[in-house]
Write a protein that holds these residues in place. Structure first.
Motif, PDB file in Angstrom:
ATOM      1  N   LEU A  92       0.876  -1.294  -0.186  1.00 24.74           N
ATOM      2  CA  LEU A  92       0.139   0.086  -0.065  1.00 24.74           C
ATOM      3  C   LEU A  92       0.832   1.296   0.178  1.00 24.74           C
ATOM      4  O   LEU A  92       1.894   1.518   0.778  1.00 24.74           O
ATOM      5  CB  LEU A  92      -0.823  -0.166   1.152  1.00 24.74           C
ATOM      6  N   LEU A  93       0.427   2.265  -0.798  1.00 32.14           N
ATOM      7  CA  LEU A  93       1.265   3.451  -0.818  1.00 32.14           C
ATOM      8  C   LEU A  93       0.664   4.668  -0.016  1.00 32.14           C
ATOM      9  O   LEU A  93      -0.896   4.608  -0.801  1.00 32.14           O
ATOM     10  CB  LEU A  93       1.401   3.745  -2.502  1.00 32.14           C
ATOM     11  N   SER A  94       0.737   5.260   0.941  1.00 35.80           N
ATOM     12  CA  SER A  94      -0.172   6.144   1.466  1.00 35.80           C
ATOM     13  C   SER A  94      -0.058   7.649   0.767  1.00 35.80           C
ATOM     14  O   SER A  94       1.072   7.646   0.070  1.00 35.80           O
ATOM     15  CB  SER A  94       0.270   6.504   2.916  1.00 35.80           C
ATOM     16  N   LEU A 139       4.449   6.597   2.091  1.00 37.10           N
ATOM     17  CA  LEU A 139       5.020   5.648   2.743  1.00 37.10           C
ATOM     18  C   LEU A 139       4.257   4.160   2.093  1.00 37.10           C
ATOM     19  O   LEU A 139       3.351   4.048   1.955  1.00 37.10           O
ATOM     20  CB  LEU A 139       4.280   5.763   4.218  1.00 37.10           C
ATOM     21  N   VAL A 140       5.422   3.440   2.020  1.00 34.75           N
ATOM     22  CA  VAL A 140       5.039   2.093   1.428  1.00 34.75           C
ATOM     23  C   VAL A 140       4.733   0.913   2.404  1.00 34.75           C
ATOM     24  O   VAL A 140       5.808   0.938   3.202  1.00 34.75           O
ATOM     25  CB  VAL A 140       5.935   1.565   0.261  1.00 34.75           C
ATOM     26  N   THR A 141       3.644   0.030   2.399  1.00 35.68           N
ATOM     27  CA  THR A 141       3.514  -0.872   3.393  1.00 35.68           C
ATOM     28  C   THR A 141       3.142  -2.096   2.749  1.00 35.68           C
ATOM     29  O   THR A 141       2.140  -2.191   2.137  1.00 35.68           O
ATOM     30  CB  THR A 141       2.150  -0.287   4.633  1.00 35.68           C
ATOM     31  N   PRO A 142       4.187  -2.971   2.842  1.00 33.43           N
ATOM     32  CA  PRO A 142       3.822  -4.413   2.052  1.00 33.43           C
ATOM     33  C   PRO A 142       2.776  -5.049   3.036  1.00 33.43           C
ATOM     34  O   PRO A 142       2.759  -4.986   4.331  1.00 33.43           O
ATOM     35  CB  PRO A 142       5.165  -5.302   2.415  1.00 33.43           C
ATOM     36  N   LEU A 143       2.005  -5.811   2.305  1.00 34.28           N
ATOM     37  CA  LEU A 143       0.989  -6.892   2.803  1.00 34.28           C
ATOM     38  C   LEU A 143       1.556  -8.074   3.223  1.00 34.28           C
ATOM     39  O   LEU A 143       2.126  -8.635   2.262  1.00 34.28           O
ATOM     40  CB  LEU A 143      -0.549  -6.882   2.172  1.00 34.28           C
ATOM     41  N   PRO A 144       1.289  -8.546   4.313  1.00 31.26           N
ATOM     42  CA  PRO A 144       1.893  -9.922   4.561  1.00 31.26           C
ATOM     43  C   PRO A 144       1.509 -10.925   3.834  1.00 31.26           C
ATOM     44  O   PRO A 144       0.248 -10.818   3.321  1.00 31.26           O
ATOM     45  CB  PRO A 144       1.437 -10.223   5.920  1.00 31.26           C
ATOM     46  N   ASN A 145       2.243 -11.939   3.039  1.00 29.39           N
ATOM     47  CA  ASN A 145       1.933 -12.909   2.301  1.00 29.39           C
ATOM     48  C   ASN A 145       2.990 -14.186   2.503  1.00 29.39           C
ATOM     49  O   ASN A 145       4.011 -13.782   1.794  1.00 29.39           O
ATOM     50  CB  ASN A 145       1.674 -12.285   0.853  1.00 29.39           C
ATOM     51  N   ASP A 146       2.873 -14.943   3.015  1.00 23.12           N
ATOM     52  CA  ASP A 146       3.836 -15.979   3.104  1.00 23.12           C
ATOM     53  C   ASP A 146       3.544 -17.109   1.865  1.00 23.12           C
ATOM     54  O   ASP A 146       4.380 -18.038   2.018  1.00 23.12           O
ATOM     55  CB  ASP A 146       3.894 -16.744   4.537  1.00 23.12           C
ATOM     56  N   GLY A 147       2.792 -17.100   1.153  1.00 28.20           N
ATOM     57  CA  GLY A 147       2.573 -17.877   0.149  1.00 28.20           C
ATOM     58  C   GLY A 147       1.737 -19.021   0.313  1.00 28.20           C
ATOM     59  O   GLY A 147       1.658 -19.814  -0.472  1.00 28.20           O
ATOM     60  N   ARG A 148       1.176 -19.068   1.460  1.00 29.34           N
ATOM     61  CA  ARG A 148       0.142 -20.093   1.978  1.00 29.34           C
ATOM     62  C   ARG A 148      -0.930 -19.463   2.549  1.00 29.34           C
ATOM     63  O   ARG A 148      -0.926 -18.526   3.447  1.00 29.34           O
ATOM     64  CB  ARG A 148       0.854 -20.823   3.074  1.00 29.34           C
ATOM     65  N   TRP A 149      -2.250 -19.480   1.867  1.00 24.59           N
ATOM     66  CA  TRP A 149      -3.496 -19.097   2.147  1.00 24.59           C
ATOM     67  C   TRP A 149      -4.336 -20.072   2.798  1.00 24.59           C
ATOM     68  O   TRP A 149      -4.753 -20.797   1.939  1.00 24.59           O
ATOM     69  CB  TRP A 149      -3.794 -18.286   1.172  1.00 24.59           C
ATOM     70  N   ARG A 150      -4.895 -20.069   4.012  1.00 28.25           N
ATOM     71  CA  ARG A 150      -5.953 -20.971   4.561  1.00 28.25           C
ATOM     72  C   ARG A 150      -7.290 -20.305   3.994  1.00 28.25           C
ATOM     73  O   ARG A 150      -7.590 -19.341   3.848  1.00 28.25           O
ATOM     74  CB  ARG A 150      -5.842 -20.912   6.080  1.00 28.25           C
ATOM     75  N   ALA A 151      -8.165 -21.463   3.666  1.00 27.41           N
ATOM     76  CA  ALA A 151      -9.600 -21.184   3.154  1.00 27.41           C
ATOM     77  C   ALA A 151     -10.545 -22.097   3.889  1.00 27.41           C
ATOM     78  O   ALA A 151     -10.331 -23.159   4.027  1.00 27.41           O
ATOM     79  CB  ALA A 151      -9.497 -21.153   1.697  1.00 27.41           C
ATOM     80  N   CYS A 152     -11.682 -21.387   4.350  1.00 26.33           N
ATOM     81  CA  CYS A 152     -12.846 -22.327   4.697  1.00 26.33           C
ATOM     82  C   CYS A 152     -13.430 -22.764   3.307  1.00 26.33           C
ATOM     83  O   CYS A 152     -12.973 -22.545   2.254  1.00 26.33           O
ATOM     84  CB  CYS A 152     -13.715 -21.188   5.333  1.00 26.33           C
ATOM     85  N   ASP A 153     -14.485 -23.805   3.417  1.00 27.47           N
ATOM     86  CA  ASP A 153     -15.133 -24.321   2.425  1.00 27.47           C
ATOM     87  C   ASP A 153     -15.706 -23.134   1.446  1.00 27.47           C
ATOM     88  O   ASP A 153     -15.574 -23.346   0.290  1.00 27.47           O
ATOM     89  CB  ASP A 153     -16.079 -25.199   2.837  1.00 27.47           C
TER      90      ASP A 153
END
Length: 111
Positions: free
Chosen positions: A26-28, A32-46
């Motif tokens: 995100l760029l304010s 100011l640049v704020t990266p969004l967390p992303n570890d490459g693994r996303w949990r999902a409900c059904d």
């Protein structure tokens, strides 16, 4: 029970492993640049898993904002603030849909 990374509700049953990882930031207004967390693994409900599998971006964004509102997060009712929030959520979720995700059962999930 683990939370879904899309709707933030308990009940994640699946994990998506991204083949191509992208970074969303995100760029304010102040630059100011704020990266969004992303570890490459996303949990999902059904429900969210079905939306990921069908590339249902609009449904994912709507479900996310609706559940966040239900959880007490202040979500605007409309206007530019809601549009901005939806764009941020959509950009974050786009990193999943565009990254050739593979779905796997979440370890320890209920059968």
């Amino acid at each position: 029970m683990p939370e879904c990374d899309f709707c933030c509700l308990p009940g994640a049953q699946w994990v998506y492993v991204l083949q191509d990882r992208a970074v969303v930031a995100l760029l304010s207004d102040e630059g100011l640049v704020t990266p969004l967390p992303n570890d490459g693994r996303w949990r999902a409900c059904d429900i969210c898993s079905e939306l990921v599998d069908t590339q249902g971006m609009a449904g994912l964004v709507a479900r996310s904002l609706s559940s966040l509102r239900m959880l007490g997060v202040p979500i605007p009712d409309g206007g530019p603030d809601l549009e901005h929030m939806a764009m941020v959520v959509m950009a974050n979720f786009a990193t999943v849909l565009a990254a050739r995700p593979t779905r796997q059962p979440l370890q320890g999930r209920a059968s």
